[in-house]
Design a protein around this motif. Structure first.
Motif, PDB file in Angstrom:
ATOM      1  N   LEU A  48      13.738  11.390  15.259  1.00 19.52           N
ATOM      2  CA  LEU A  48      12.663  12.205  14.448  1.00 19.52           C
ATOM      3  C   LEU A  48      13.599  12.694  13.397  1.00 19.52           C
ATOM      4  N   ASN A  49      14.726  12.075  13.095  1.00 17.97           N
ATOM      5  CA  ASN A  49      15.715  12.390  12.021  1.00 17.97           C
ATOM      6  C   ASN A  49      16.471  11.100  11.531  1.00 17.97           C
ATOM      7  N   GLY A  50      17.453  11.449  10.303  1.00 13.79           N
ATOM      8  CA  GLY A  50      18.184  10.264  10.058  1.00 13.79           C
ATOM      9  C   GLY A  50      17.563   9.046   9.363  1.00 13.79           C
ATOM     10  N   TYR A  51      18.175   8.020   9.088  1.00 11.60           N
ATOM     11  CA  TYR A  51      17.940   6.912   8.265  1.00 11.60           C
ATOM     12  C   TYR A  51      16.559   6.219   9.043  1.00 11.60           C
ATOM     13  N   THR A  52      16.625   6.032  10.091  1.00  9.51           N
ATOM     14  CA  THR A  52      15.631   5.359  10.795  1.00  9.51           C
ATOM     15  C   THR A  52      14.292   5.981  10.635  1.00  9.51           C
ATOM     16  N   PHE A  53      14.468   7.443  10.660  1.00 11.46           N
ATOM     17  CA  PHE A  53      12.948   8.159  10.597  1.00 11.46           C
ATOM     18  C   PHE A  53      12.649   8.224   9.187  1.00 11.46           C
ATOM     19  N   ALA A  54      13.607   8.222   8.104  1.00 12.98           N
ATOM     20  CA  ALA A  54      13.092   8.246   6.757  1.00 12.98           C
ATOM     21  C   ALA A  54      12.385   7.097   6.400  1.00 12.98           C
ATOM     22  N   ASN A  55      13.095   5.847   6.951  1.00 15.92           N
ATOM     23  CA  ASN A  55      12.539   4.658   6.688  1.00 15.92           C
ATOM     24  C   ASN A  55      11.177   4.484   7.354  1.00 15.92           C
ATOM     25  N   LYS A  56      10.937   5.064   8.690  1.00 14.77           N
ATOM     26  CA  LYS A  56       9.615   4.819   9.071  1.00 14.77           C
ATOM     27  C   LYS A  56       8.590   5.650   8.387  1.00 14.77           C
ATOM     28  N   LEU A  57       9.032   7.148   7.826  1.00 16.45           N
ATOM     29  CA  LEU A  57       8.201   7.783   7.021  1.00 16.45           C
ATOM     30  C   LEU A  57       7.993   6.953   5.716  1.00 16.45           C
ATOM     31  N   TYR A  58       8.752   6.531   4.948  1.00 19.28           N
ATOM     32  CA  TYR A  58       8.461   5.662   3.723  1.00 19.28           C
ATOM     33  C   TYR A  58       7.496   4.409   4.052  1.00 19.28           C
ATOM     34  N   THR A  59       7.657   3.741   5.165  1.00 18.11           N
ATOM     35  CA  THR A  59       6.644   2.678   5.734  1.00 18.11           C
ATOM     36  C   THR A  59       5.288   2.987   5.757  1.00 18.11           C
ATOM     37  N   LEU A  60       5.138   4.303   6.274  1.00 15.90           N
ATOM     38  CA  LEU A  60       3.747   4.868   6.444  1.00 15.90           C
ATOM     39  C   LEU A  60       3.234   5.324   5.280  1.00 15.90           C
ATOM     40  N   GLU A  61       3.862   5.707   4.509  1.00 20.42           N
ATOM     41  CA  GLU A  61       3.406   6.092   3.270  1.00 20.42           C
ATOM     42  C   GLU A  61       3.100   4.754   2.480  1.00 20.42           C
ATOM     43  N   MET A  62       3.785   3.761   2.285  1.00 19.58           N
ATOM     44  CA  MET A  62       3.457   2.790   1.726  1.00 19.58           C
ATOM     45  C   MET A  62       2.076   2.208   2.345  1.00 19.58           C
ATOM     46  N   LEU A  63       1.996   1.979   3.670  1.00 14.89           N
ATOM     47  CA  LEU A  63       0.799   1.512   4.054  1.00 14.89           C
ATOM     48  C   LEU A  63      -0.218   2.240   3.632  1.00 14.89           C
ATOM     49  N   ASP A  64      -0.178   3.598   3.563  1.00 15.26           N
ATOM     50  CA  ASP A  64      -1.335   4.395   3.544  1.00 15.26           C
ATOM     51  C   ASP A  64      -1.894   4.167   1.731  1.00 15.26           C
ATOM     52  N   SER A  65      -0.871   4.105   0.913  1.00 16.93           N
ATOM     53  CA  SER A  65      -0.993   4.005  -0.489  1.00 16.93           C
ATOM     54  C   SER A  65      -1.616   2.775  -0.877  1.00 16.93           C
ATOM     55  N   ASN A  66      -1.370   1.534   0.022  1.00 17.07           N
ATOM     56  CA  ASN A  66      -1.731   0.205  -0.437  1.00 17.07           C
ATOM     57  C   ASN A  66      -2.718  -0.161   0.548  1.00 17.07           C
ATOM     58  N   ARG A  67      -3.563   0.892   1.446  1.00 19.16           N
ATOM     59  CA  ARG A  67      -4.721   0.259   2.282  1.00 19.16           C
ATOM     60  C   ARG A  67      -5.696  -0.587   1.667  1.00 19.16           C
ATOM     61  N   ASN A  68      -6.024  -0.442   0.476  1.00 14.91           N
ATOM     62  CA  ASN A  68      -7.238  -1.204  -0.169  1.00 14.91           C
ATOM     63  C   ASN A  68      -6.739  -2.305  -0.413  1.00 14.91           C
ATOM     64  N   TYR A  69      -5.599  -2.779  -0.535  1.00 14.56           N
ATOM     65  CA  TYR A  69      -5.406  -3.963  -0.733  1.00 14.56           C
ATOM     66  C   TYR A  69      -5.307  -5.032   0.819  1.00 14.56           C
TER      67      TYR A  69
END
Length: 293
Positions: A48-69
């Motif tokens: 729940l911290n550090g690079y791995t966590f930030a990478n996971k959050l970015y991935t989730l945001e990208m999935l959410d913003s591109n879900r229509n595709y």
């Protein structure tokens, strides 16, 4: 991405989800979760911290913003979840279904039904090819593509993709993938690029070749009835020769063989119906090992 806020008390009252014995989860705990009458799965991350966590959050945001595709068969995380103000994980719509691994291993399911679902994976990969070609989502690959990350909906026989939080999307860094490891048969082949970012735990950079390789390994493991994907390159070639001896379609075998060359991988979808009941029986490791002696 929308947020569900839980108190520590409410969170501690949640019950862990009973997972199929075929599902292995090393990065999170999975809980049964009901939100405003909708059945969901809550995945709480260990890191729940550090690079791995930030990478996971970015991935989730990208999935959410591109879900229509993305296809409706892709079960995309829908909410971040916080406990006392701290992000602990995310939710995914819950599917009432059967894990694909159980279906492929079952001796009580007709082989044509099993092939039907294997073909569905190939169809999904064709969909993704077109999405990358015709939409702004140019860099999306499933990455951790293996049979346990698919569920068959009990209501309509549709194949659903889960665990998309390990996908390759946008500029995120690769996540670990079951078939993409230093112990796989593709180690050292140039078309599979090693991940040079020491912060992420993905061994190989995902692309269309890696997704197709993983798909082909699902098929070959199904035929073999065991883990051929980590058996070594010599055993891989010996097994291909054996499949030719039992009459498996040569075009299909040619596609299988390309995964360990520097040629572009191909989708074997259109050749799967050529497999017969006898070929699938004789392809099993239990039969192959006796013939090999």
């Amino acid at each position: 991405m929308k947020i569900i806020s839980l108190s520590k008390k409410k969170f501690e009252e949640l019950q862990e989800l009973k997972l199929s014995r075929e599902i292995f989860n090393t990065e999170a705990k999975i809980y049964d979760f009901n939100y405003r009458g909708d059945k969901k799965v809550l995945k709480t991350l260990y890191t729940l911290n550090g690079y791995t966590f930030a990478n996971k959050l970015y991935t989730l945001e990208m999935l959410d913003s591109n879900r229509n595709y993305l296809p409706t068969s892709f079960y995309i995380p829908d909410y971040l979840c916080t406990v006392d103000g701290k992000v602990v994980g995310f939710t995914i719509p819950k599917i009432e279904g059967t894990n694909l691994t159980e279906i492929l291993k079952s001796k009580n399911i007709d082989y044509k039904e099993q092939i039907y679902y294997l073909k569905k994976i190939g169809e999904m990969l064709n969909q993704l090819h077109n999405i990358r070609k015709y939409t702004s989502l140019k860099d999306f690959y499933i990455n951790d593509l293996h049979d346990s990350n698919f569920i068959v909906d009990n209501n309509n026989r549709e194949l659903k993709v889960i665990d998309l939080d390990s996908c390759k999307i946008g500029s995120n860094e690769p996540f670990a993938a079951r078939f993409l490891t230093p112990f796989s048969i593709i180690k050292g082949i140039d078309k599979y690029k090693l991940n040079e970012d020491k912060h992420s735990n993905g061994y190989i950079v995902p692309n269309s070749d890696t997704d197709l390789y993983c798909y082909i390994m699902i098929i070959m493991n199904y035929l073999y009835g065991d883990k051929l994907s980590s058996s070594g390159i010599e055993n891989f070639y010996e097994y291909l020769n054996y499949l030719e001896d039992v009459g498996v379609n040569k075009e299909l075998l040619n596609i299988f063989s390309k995964v360990v060359t520097n040629c572009k991988n191909e989708n074997p979808l259109n050749y799967l119906d050529s497999l017969t009941s006898e070929q699938i029986y004789r392809a099993k490791q239990s039969v192959y090992s006796k013939v090999k002696k």
